[in-house]
Design an enzyme around this catalytic site. Structure first.
Site, mmCIF file in Angstrom:
data_model
loop_
_atom_site.group_PDB
_atom_site.id
_atom_site.type_symbol
_atom_site.label_atom_id
_atom_site.label_comp_id
_atom_site.label_asym_id
_atom_site.label_seq_id
_atom_site.Cartn_x
_atom_site.Cartn_y
_atom_site.Cartn_z
ATOM 1 N N HIS A 134 0.864 -1.183 0.000
ATOM 2 C CA HIS A 134 0.000 0.000 0.000
ATOM 3 C C HIS A 134 0.896 1.227 0.000
ATOM 4 O O HIS A 134 1.836 1.299 0.795
ATOM 5 C CB HIS A 134 -0.834 0.087 1.285
ATOM 6 C CG HIS A 134 -1.970 -0.851 1.344
ATOM 7 N ND1 HIS A 134 -3.211 -0.535 0.849
ATOM 8 C CD2 HIS A 134 -2.076 -2.091 1.856
ATOM 9 C CE1 HIS A 134 -4.025 -1.553 1.059
ATOM 10 N NE2 HIS A 134 -3.346 -2.516 1.668
ATOM 11 N N TYR A 148 -6.047 3.644 7.381
ATOM 12 C CA TYR A 148 -6.300 2.372 6.697
ATOM 13 C C TYR A 148 -4.982 1.645 6.420
ATOM 14 O O TYR A 148 -4.853 0.443 6.668
ATOM 15 C CB TYR A 148 -7.060 2.617 5.396
ATOM 16 C CG TYR A 148 -7.234 1.372 4.565
ATOM 17 C CD1 TYR A 148 -8.140 0.387 4.939
ATOM 18 C CD2 TYR A 148 -6.486 1.167 3.416
ATOM 19 C CE1 TYR A 148 -8.296 -0.767 4.184
ATOM 20 C CE2 TYR A 148 -6.631 0.022 2.657
ATOM 21 C CZ TYR A 148 -7.536 -0.936 3.048
ATOM 22 O OH TYR A 148 -7.674 -2.072 2.305
#
Length: 142
Positions: free
Chosen positions: A62, A124
């Site tokens: 990510h 997140y």
């Protein structure tokens, strides 16, 4: 993050990208995980791309990145995945025989960050990294 500027442009182009090793193999741990983190950081610096947040999990990466508007997201991802593969194979030649020339899978996920806050994306990504650490520790206990 404040707006950035080029010679005649003020900009804030931030993206959340996710990409995976070929066949979604769970190989991003240990020394390889550290090397991936370092290589991605180096390559982003070369292109003046700011890594706002990032996480290298066992089977995916990510990144929340601020990319200058003169670089398209597809050009940047091609550069990032292509060059990082070459650098990874230099450091870990044993990986090359497993997946031929490609280390990363062909595609990636991308979303622009504008309708949500930077904090939400960073939260997140942090949660993803924590989940990955939990899985690492469970695997080490076996």
């Amino acid at each position: 993050m404040d707006n950035k500027s080029l010679s005649h442009t003020r900009w804030k182009c931030q993206y959340h990208v996710v990409f995976i090793p070929k066949y979604r193999k769970k190989v991003l741990y240990g020394k390889l995980k550290v090397d991936v983190r370092e290589i991605l950081s180096i390559l982003c610096r070369y292109k003046n791309v700011e890594i706002v947040a990032g996480a290298v999990c066992d089977d995916h990466v990510h990144l929340s990145v601020a990319i200058p508007p003169k670089i398209s997201i597809s050009d940047f991802m091609g550069y990032l995945k292509g060059k990082s593969t070459l650098m990874l194979y230099d450091r870990h030649p044993e990986l090359q025989s497993k997946w031929d020339k490609a280390f990363w899978a062909r595609g990636y996920y991308v979303e622009t960050i504008g309708n949500i806050t930077d904090e939400a994306v960073q939260k997140y990504i942090k949660e993803q990294a924590e989940d990955s650490r939990k899985e690492d520790s469970r695997g080490a206990a076996l």
